[in-house]
Design a protein around this motif. Structure first.
Motif, short mmCIF file in Angstrom:
data_model
loop_
_atom_site.label_atom_id
_atom_site.label_comp_id
_atom_site.label_asym_id
_atom_site.label_seq_id
_atom_site.Cartn_x
_atom_site.Cartn_y
_atom_site.Cartn_z
N ILE A 1 50.56 12.70 50.51
CA ILE A 1 50.28 12.09 51.82
C ILE A 1 48.78 11.82 51.86
N VAL A 2 48.43 10.58 52.19
CA VAL A 2 47.03 10.17 52.16
C VAL A 2 46.63 9.61 53.51
N PHE A 3 45.46 10.07 54.00
CA PHE A 3 44.87 9.52 55.22
C PHE A 3 43.63 8.73 54.83
N LYS A 4 43.45 7.56 55.44
CA LYS A 4 42.27 6.76 55.15
C LYS A 4 41.77 6.14 56.46
N LEU A 5 40.47 6.18 56.65
CA LEU A 5 39.85 5.65 57.88
C LEU A 5 38.72 4.72 57.50
#
Length: 302
Positions: A295-299
Motif C-alpha cells: 500500500i503506497v501513499f503519495k502526496l
C-alpha cells in the motif's frame, strides 16, 4: 507551410569512483509540415551513465549462457519520414506513407542493430483506420539470449523480415476495437502475433479497456518454442472533477506475473494530488502464488 525545429539535451550522472563514460547526449532536428515531415534523433548513452531514479533501455544486456548482466553504452539514430494525402471527397480523410529507420551502434561504433520499416495508413472521416507495413531487421546479438526454455540463441548476426497490419474501428462510439496481426521471421525462427483490444465508454465518467496479445515463437532445435499470453484490463472512473479511480489487472506468462494495481487520486488543488495505491503481484505458474503486495501513499503539493 512547415516549421524547422531542433532540440538537444545533456545529462551527467555522478557516482563515486566513476569519472568517465557517464553522460547522455540527445540531439535532433527536423522539418514538420502539414503534408510532409522528416526528422532525425540521436541518443548517445555512456556505459557508466546511471539513472538510479529512472530506467534506460538497452544499457543492461543479459548473457543467458553466464546468467549475468553486462552494462554497455550505445549510440542510436532514429529517422522518420511521412507524407500525407488529403482526399477532398469520399470516406477517407487522409492517406499516410511512412518510412522509419533505426540504427544502434556499440561504443566502438560497430553495428549493433539496424531496422527499416515502410508502412501506409488509411484514416477515415469516422475516425476508423487501417494500417499495414513491413520491417527488415539486422541484429548482431552480442550475448547468447533466451526466448524459450530451450538452449539460448548463440551470439552472432541475424537478419529477418516481418509484415504487420492493424485495424481500428470508429473511436467516437461507446464501443470501439483494435485488431492487429504480425508474422514473419524472428532471429533464426518464426513469430506469429495476434492482438486485440476493446474499449467501452459511458460518457462522461467511465472507461473500460480490455486487451489481449498472443505470441507464438518457433525456433529450430535445440532453441525451443513457446506460446506467450498477455491479458490486461484497465478501468477508469471519474467521480468528479477532482476524484478519480483507476484499476489495472495484467496476466503475463512471459514474465510469470499476475499484477493487480488500484489507485485512488484526489486533486485537492491545481497540480496538487493525493494518491492511495494498492498493488499485488502473483506468479502465473504456480497460479496465484503471491510474490509481494504493498500500500503506497503519495502526496504532491504545488
Amino acid at each position: 507551410k512547415g516549421n524547422i525545429e531542433a532540440w538537444g539535451g545533456y545529462h551527467h550522472s555522478m557516482k563515486k569512483n566513476i569519472s568517465n563514460d557517464n553522460s547522455y547526449l540527445n540531439l535532433g532536428a527536423g522539418y514538420f509540415g502539414r503534408r510532409f515531415f522528416s526528422f532525425i534523433n540521436f541518443d548517445g548513452v555512456g556505459t557508466n551513465y546511471y539513472t538510479d531514479m529512472g530506467f534506460v533501455q538497452r544499457i543492461e544486456n543479459y548473457d543467458a549462457a553466464k546468467d549475468s548482466i553486462i552494462r554497455l553504452g550505445f549510440k542510436s539514430f532514429f529517422n522518420e519520414n511521412q507524407f500525407k494525402i488529403f482526399p477532398e471527397k469520399g470516406g477517407l480523410s487522409q492517406i499516410e506513407f511512412s518510412l522509419e529507420n533505426f540504427i544502434v551502434l556499440n561504443p566502438d561504433n560497430t553495428l549493433n542493430e539496424f531496422s527499416v520499416e515502410p508502412s501506409f495508413a488509411f484514416d477515415y472521416r469516422n475516425s476508423a483506420s487501417i494500417d499495414a507495413g513491413w520491417s527488415y531487421s539486422h541484429t548482431k546479438l552480442l550475448f547468447p539470449s533466451s526466448f524459450t526454455d530451450g538452449d539460448p540463441l548463440p551470439a552472432g548476426s541475424y537478419r529477418y523480415n516481418q509484415a504487420w497490419t492493424r485495424i481500428r474501428t470508429d473511436r467516437r462510439k461507446n464501443v470501439s476495437a483494435v485488431f492487429g496481426a504480425r508474422t514473419g521471421q524472428f532471429y533464426n525462427g518464426r513469430l506469429t502475433q495476434i492482438s486485440a483490444a476493446i474499449t467501452f465508454r459511458k460518457q462522461p465518467n467511465i472507461s473500460v479497456d480490455l486487451r489481449g496479445e498472443f505470441n507464438k515463437l518457433n525456433f529450430p532445435v535445440p532453441y525451443g518454442e513457446d506460446n506467450l499470453f498477455l491479458l490486461s484490463s484497465k478501468v477508469e472512473i471519474s467521480f468528479s472533477n477532482s476524484v478519480f479511480w483507476t484499476t489495472f489487472l495484467q496476466y503475463n506468462t512471459q514474465s510469470n506475473n499476475i499484477n493487480f494495481n488500484s489507485r485512488l487520486q484526489w486533486r485537492y488543488k491545481p497540480a496538487s494530488d493525493f494518491f492511495l495505491v494498492y498493488t499485488d503481484n502473483y506468479y502465473s505458474d504456480p497460479l496465484l502464488k503471491n510474490k509481494n503486495r504493498a500500500i503506497v501513499f503519495k502526496l504532491n503539493y504545488w
